[in-house]
Structures are given as C-alpha cells and as structure tokens.
Design a protein around this motif. Sequence first.
Motif, short mmCIF file in Angstrom:
data_model
loop_
_atom_site.label_atom_id
_atom_site.label_comp_id
_atom_site.label_asym_id
_atom_site.label_seq_id
_atom_site.Cartn_x
_atom_site.Cartn_y
_atom_site.Cartn_z
N THR A 91 -28.15 -46.49 21.80
CA THR A 91 -28.53 -47.81 22.30
C THR A 91 -29.65 -48.38 21.44
OG1 THR A 91 -29.10 -49.06 24.32
CG2 THR A 91 -30.32 -47.02 23.92
N ASN A 93 -33.14 -50.24 22.22
CA ASN A 93 -34.03 -50.43 23.36
C ASN A 93 -35.22 -51.28 22.92
OD1 ASN A 93 -34.38 -49.72 26.06
ND2 ASN A 93 -35.59 -47.90 25.61
N LEU A 160 -24.90 -45.68 27.84
CA LEU A 160 -25.81 -46.83 27.89
C LEU A 160 -25.19 -48.04 27.21
CD1 LEU A 160 -29.15 -45.02 27.01
CD2 LEU A 160 -28.29 -45.67 29.26
N ALA A 162 -25.14 -51.27 24.67
CA ALA A 162 -25.62 -51.37 23.28
C ALA A 162 -27.05 -51.87 23.21
CB ALA A 162 -24.71 -52.29 22.48
N TYR A 163 -27.46 -52.76 24.14
CA TYR A 163 -28.81 -53.31 24.15
C TYR A 163 -29.42 -53.13 25.53
CZ TYR A 163 -32.64 -56.63 24.31
OH TYR A 163 -33.87 -57.20 24.49
N ARG A 164 -30.69 -52.74 25.54
CA ARG A 164 -31.42 -52.59 26.80
C ARG A 164 -32.86 -53.04 26.60
NH1 ARG A 164 -32.93 -47.71 28.20
NH2 ARG A 164 -32.15 -47.81 30.27
#
Length: 178
Positions: A91, A93, A160, A162-164
């Motif tokens: 991911t 983050n 998760l 791809a973007y968080r």
Amino acid sequence: MLLGRIVDDPPAFSRDGFVAILNAGLPRKRVIGQGILRDRDGRVLLCELTYKREWDLPGGVVEVGESPATGLVRELEEELGITVEVEGLVTMNWLPAWSRWDDACLFVFDLGVVDAELVEQMVLQRTEIAAVHWCDLDTVRERATLATTELLESLADAPLPAYREAPRQPDPVRDQAR
C-alpha cells in the motif's frame, strides 16, 4: 517577480527556466520506503531505532531521483547489512505530520518470508538501529507507532487498498503547544 537567480540558471522566461522556478518553489514531500519482512512463524521484523522511542518497520527516506523500492533496498543494505527483493507494493500510506516530522508518503512493500535466523547475519548501522525484533501483533501494539500498528492490524484483516491515510497520532510536541 524573481527574487534571486544564480548565474548559470536557465533564462527565466524559457521552458527550462520556468520549470526550474517551479521546482524551486513547489512544496517537496518526504517519501519513505518501508518493508514488511516476515519469519516463518508470521512475525514481522521491527527495528528499534536510536532516534525515536517507537519501533518501526525497516526502511527509510528515499533519496532524490531514487524510486521508493530502490530506496528501500538501499536502506536495508546500509542499515541492516542485508539484500532483499521487493515482491510488490502492499500500500501507499500518507502519514500526517507527527512529533516535529513533516508529513510524508510511505510506500510499504512486501519483502516476503525468511528464516528467523536472518537477524543473526545482520550488521546493524548502530547510529540508527539499536536492535531488530521479530514481533507478533501484541508486541507491535506495545512497541510500534500508531501508524505501523494500524497498518499491520489492517493487513491482518484483509488486503489493503492501494492508497490509505494513517490515523493522526497523539503528538506530545503539537499537543503541548496548544
């Protein structure tokens, strides 16, 4: 308005000059590459750092012109004395500003599964790494940053996105200033 120029800067009104002015004035964001390295028992490697109390995933700041994956491999060679292969992106983050650190984009990569004895071969860069530890989730919760804990707990539940965005951590520096 031009505030200052160096003699060998490209002409201000050329394409190269325009790009140089933008590069000089646009914000820069720190990019960090970190890796999830597991042992055969499913524990995750965390680094006990010399410059902060919380333990963190191995990795570090990516240098200018370096990809996040390449930066991660370089950091592990420098700080742990091991060569790893990046198996894929877990991911990306975004980390909010915390404890005098600016915000950053953190690329988290899968580094696969290794024998726990790998730590015996590591040559730690003592200016940054005090020790390394194989950690289960309970130890992660006790020792790691809130962002790392939340990331690894979320990863245990499901893949998760791809973007968080990491949760904002309690920040004694920021909270004390209020």
